[in-house]
Design an enzyme around this catalytic site. Structure first.
Site: not given
Length: 344
Positions: A58, A86, A158, A198, A200, A304
């Site tokens: 990501n 992303e 994602y 990702d 999440n 990040d």
């Protein structure tokens, strides 16, 4: 004004005692790298001969990530297939990777400018590529690309965030429902599956630093974790399809403090306060082919998130770019019926 109260030495002692009892945050595993900028000298072991390496990352905005170290990561790890989430772009980024190395590059965009977006760069030409989820194009646009290789289908994904105060949880659960149906359909078709990206969700308490204060936070709500549980369990649709396997957790069942996301805020990286939100989840038939499932903890700073890697042996991805016809074009091509572009 009443006179000031004199604080006794006893009270002072009690106050000091209370201060001493206040706990400060200590990482579960202090050996995990805590660098706050991208490393200037980055090296990783070469992929074993006869094996292939998949990476997922990501990038939290591809253009910004390129400026911070993204290309250095790609060069150092040299994955055979790289899945990005992303990207936050609405057209291909021509300088993202070396097009002579990654000849097959696939992009999917969200309708909203600068939002979401996924991409897959491959050294191998897939048999076919599909975008989005069946019967859920609007909700999965810019979030899912499936590459069909001879040995497995790679679903690069994602997953939507449930949002502040879980305001987007209904949309997230609808996505989860369609994703589970799609994965089960692929299984029913007899395909080996790698679900990467990702996702999440921090599946268990071990997958985030502070579970007690995040039970109603996006990524750790009981609804999101239950949806993920269903994918990892035997199907309940009457077909008894086996549950998929979270590869990293499978090989590290008791490990705590190893995360894939560290917020830029509140010194989370230096304190090693994070979440494990990124995964390689596979059908059980691929487990004996997995040589390694690893989080590249040192590679923080270009995003990040940090990348993660899956290395497999005895799998067939077809021909590499060096064996394909040199007449393949590198120009962008609009994929009919979606907002996805394909560079070939």
């Amino acid at each position: 004004m009443p006179p000031k109260r004199k604080v006794s030495s006893k009270n002072n002692s009690e106050s000091a005692s209370t201060t001493k009892k206040k706990k400060t945050w200590e990482p579960f595993d202090p050996t995990v790298p805590s660098n706050t900028t991208f490393p200037t000298d980055l090296t990783f072991p070469k992929t074993p001969k006869g094996s292939i390496k998949l990476a997922s990352y990501n990038v939290s905005g591809l253009q910004g990530s390129i400026k911070k170290g993204f290309k250095q990561y790609v060069e150092a790890d040299d994955p055979d297939v790289l899945c990005l989430q992303e990207t936050k772009v609405n057209q291909p980024v021509s300088n993202a990777v070396d097009d002579k190395v990654y000849k097959y590059r696939y992009w999917a965009y969200d309708d909203k400018k600068g939002y979401s977006g996924v991409a897959v760069f491959s050294k191998y030409k897939p048999e076919k590529v599909e975008y989005g989820l069946p019967k859920y194009d609007e909700g999965s646009r810019g979030r899912v690309i499936s590459l069909f290789f001879p040995s497995f289908t790679l679903v690069a994904c994602y997953v939507p965030n449930a949002g502040d105060k879980l305001k987007n949880l209904p949309r997230r659960q609808t996505f989860n429902e369609h994703m589970e149906k799609y994965l089960r359909y692929l299984q029913k078709e007899g395909r080996s599956v790698i679900w990467a990206g990702d996702l999440n969700v921090a599946h268990t308490r071990k997958d985030l630093a502070r579970p007690d204060t995040n039970t109603k936070s996006a990524g750790f709500s009981i609804e999101e974790r239950t949806d993920f549980d269903r994918v990892l369990s035997t199907s309940t649709d009457g077909n008894n399809l086996p549950g998929l396997i979270d590869t990293w957790r499978h090989f590290h069942p008791d490990t705590e403090g190893h995360y894939t996301y560290y917020s830029y805020r509140f010194q989370c990286r230096s304190k090693l306060i994070g979440w494990r939100l990124d995964y390689f989840v596979v059908t059980p038939d691929l487990m004996d082919k997995i040589e390694e499932s690893t989080i590249r903890q040192i590679a923080w700073g270009a995003s990040d998130h940090v990348p993660l890697v899956l290395i497999l042996k005895d799998v067939d991805l077809g021909n590499t770019t060096t064996k394909n016809n040199s007449s393949d074009s590198n120009s962008d091509k609009e994929d009919e019926g979606s907002d996805a572009s394909e560079e070939k």
